[in-house]
Design a protein around this motif. Structure first.
Motif, PDB file in Angstrom:
ATOM      1  N   THR A 279       0.831  -1.212   0.000  1.00 13.44           N
ATOM      2  CA  THR A 279       0.000   0.000   0.000  1.00 13.44           C
ATOM      3  C   THR A 279       0.861   1.257   0.000  1.00 13.44           C
ATOM      4  OG1 THR A 279      -1.745  -1.184   1.189  1.00 13.44           O
ATOM      5  CG2 THR A 279      -1.837   1.228   1.208  1.00 13.44           C
ATOM      6  N   LYS A 280       1.954   1.219   0.745  1.00 20.63           N
ATOM      7  CA  LYS A 280       2.851   2.368   0.814  1.00 20.63           C
ATOM      8  C   LYS A 280       3.465   2.675  -0.545  1.00 20.63           C
ATOM      9  CE  LYS A 280       7.060   3.995   3.153  1.00 20.63           C
ATOM     10  NZ  LYS A 280       8.125   3.659   4.135  1.00 20.63           N
ATOM     11  N   ILE A 281       3.858   1.635  -1.274  1.00 22.39           N
ATOM     12  CA  ILE A 281       4.537   1.829  -2.558  1.00 22.39           C
ATOM     13  C   ILE A 281       3.554   2.056  -3.703  1.00 22.39           C
ATOM     14  CG2 ILE A 281       5.970   0.654  -4.295  1.00 22.39           C
ATOM     15  CD1 ILE A 281       7.555  -0.587  -1.996  1.00 22.39           C
ATOM     16  N   MET A 282       2.457   1.289  -3.724  1.00 22.50           N
ATOM     17  CA  MET A 282       1.515   1.341  -4.851  1.00 22.50           C
ATOM     18  C   MET A 282       0.341   2.287  -4.622  1.00 22.50           C
ATOM     19  SD  MET A 282       2.967  -0.499  -7.058  1.00 22.50           S
ATOM     20  CE  MET A 282       1.656  -0.446  -8.282  1.00 22.50           C
ATOM     21  N   THR A 287      -5.392  -6.211  -2.414  1.00 25.28           N
ATOM     22  CA  THR A 287      -6.752  -6.627  -2.806  1.00 25.28           C
ATOM     23  C   THR A 287      -7.338  -5.653  -3.816  1.00 25.28           C
ATOM     24  OG1 THR A 287      -7.092  -7.614  -0.618  1.00 25.28           O
ATOM     25  CG2 THR A 287      -9.051  -7.165  -1.947  1.00 25.28           C
ATOM     26  N   GLU A 288      -7.194  -4.353  -3.556  1.00 21.00           N
ATOM     27  CA  GLU A 288      -7.702  -3.342  -4.487  1.00 21.00           C
ATOM     28  C   GLU A 288      -6.956  -3.409  -5.817  1.00 21.00           C
ATOM     29  OE1 GLU A 288      -9.082   0.329  -1.654  1.00 21.00           O
ATOM     30  OE2 GLU A 288      -6.948  -0.136  -1.732  1.00 21.00           O
ATOM     31  N   TYR A 289      -5.647  -3.634  -5.742  1.00 19.91           N
ATOM     32  CA  TYR A 289      -4.843  -3.706  -6.965  1.00 19.91           C
ATOM     33  C   TYR A 289      -5.289  -4.874  -7.841  1.00 19.91           C
ATOM     34  CZ  TYR A 289      -0.821  -4.094 -10.066  1.00 19.91           C
ATOM     35  OH  TYR A 289      -0.008  -4.170 -11.180  1.00 19.91           O
ATOM     36  N   LYS A 290      -5.550  -6.031  -7.230  1.00 17.56           N
ATOM     37  CA  LYS A 290      -5.947  -7.216  -7.985  1.00 17.56           C
ATOM     38  C   LYS A 290      -7.278  -6.999  -8.695  1.00 17.56           C
ATOM     39  CE  LYS A 290      -5.985 -12.260  -7.595  1.00 17.56           C
ATOM     40  NZ  LYS A 290      -4.882 -12.444  -8.566  1.00 17.56           N
ATOM     41  N   LYS A 291      -8.155  -6.212  -8.096  1.00 16.11           N
ATOM     42  CA  LYS A 291      -9.472  -5.939  -8.686  1.00 16.11           C
ATOM     43  C   LYS A 291      -9.393  -4.884  -9.788  1.00 16.11           C
ATOM     44  CE  LYS A 291     -12.094  -6.917  -4.438  1.00 16.11           C
ATOM     45  NZ  LYS A 291     -12.928  -6.305  -3.385  1.00 16.11           N
TER      46      LYS A 291
END
Length: 295
Positions: A279-282, A287-291
């Protein structure tokens, strides 16, 4: 003493159905070399497997971290360390397991076929697959993931043909290790930053210290850290974390590996820490990234 065959946190495994294996044995292409079981066990504490009744498959094991051992019939145990691989022969009683103090992380494949013995002959004794400035360890691991993911998609004829053809290549990268490295050899000599970044990429599943990175390049910690930050704008530790999360993104994008398994693939055993770092880097959670839609 606790002894476990499987059930390790973050593990993955596929066992192909007997009917599928029988079909492969009848195929002119697949009968030469085919996979029957495939998996990955990270930090497999208390791992132990003994087969007093031999199986008709060869067992390939690639230790990427930690330590373990194997034993054939009534012979003495053979120790195995990080970056070593070996093949247990078919039709031979054997046992293997993780070191109690430093349990191994292993990729493993059971295989058969008329060419199986020829490949296995090169790996009867443990073979070193050590990182160096010309190594391509991460590429080999990516190939394993490609094979696994292809089989995970189902046992269609095309999937089986591709996965087993890729397995020829996978074994070739180990049996003909120097040729594999020479194929796309890059000139990193004399460039400590490029050497360090390559070393990081080859060890994404591990926890590298600043001391290990500096030692690899031959520089003092202070000199290496200063040079690395001057060249990249980041400290070596921050850069390594970025590479880990970059690889995590690849796994989330292109494989079906679960989020609580991805963290082990980048050398982070604490899933909550992985989520915070991601979360800090992206800017968003795994979970949100995968969606999130890509492209």
């Amino acid at each position: 003493m606790i002894k476990l065959k499987n059930g390790f946190l973050g593990e993955r495994a596929l066992v192909l159905p007997p009917a599928v294996i029988e079909d492969m044995e009848r195929s002119p292409l697949l009968t030469a070399l085919h996979i029957t079981d495939i998996g990955y066990y990270p930090r497999a504490e208390h791992h132990y497997r003994q087969r007093t009744t031999p199986i008709n498959q060869f067992v390939f094991i690639y230790c990427v971290e930690g330590k373990g051992w194997f034993r054939l019939s009534d012979q003495k145990p053979q120790p195995i360390g990080s970056n070593q691989c070996f093949v247990l022969p078919a039709n031979t009683p054997h046992a293997y397991g993780a070191n109690e103090d430093d349990p191994w992380s292993i990729y493993w494949i059971h295989f058969k076929g008329c060419l199986a013995e020829a490949y296995a002959a090169s790996l009867r004794s443990p073979m070193n697959v050590k990182p160096n400035i010309y190594s391509r360890i991460n590429g080999r691991i990516q190939l394993f993931e490609e094979i696994y993911h292809t089989l995970e998609l189902g046992y269609s004829k095309g999937n089986l043909l591709y996965a087993c053809s890729a397995f020829h290549h996978f074994l070739g990268t180990i049996c003909y290790q120097q040729e594999y490295r020479n194929a796309i050899q890059k000139d990193f000599i004399g460039d400590p930053v490029e050497q360090a970044i390559h070393f990081m990429k080859e060890n994404l599943e591990k926890k590298l210290t600043i001391n290990e990175l500096a030692k690899y390049t031959g520089y003092s910690i202070s000199h290496f850290t200063s040079l690395f930050k001057e060249r990249t704008g980041y400290s070596p530790v921050n850069y390594f974390n970025q590479l880990k999360i970059q690889h995590a993104c690849y796994l989330l994008n292109f494989t079906d590996i679960k989020i609580n398994q991805v963290c082990f693939k980048i050398g982070i055993e604490d899933c909550y820490y992985f989520s915070r770092l991601f979360t800090k880097i992206m800017g968003i959670s795994p979970t949100e990234y995968k969606k999130q839609a890509k492209g």
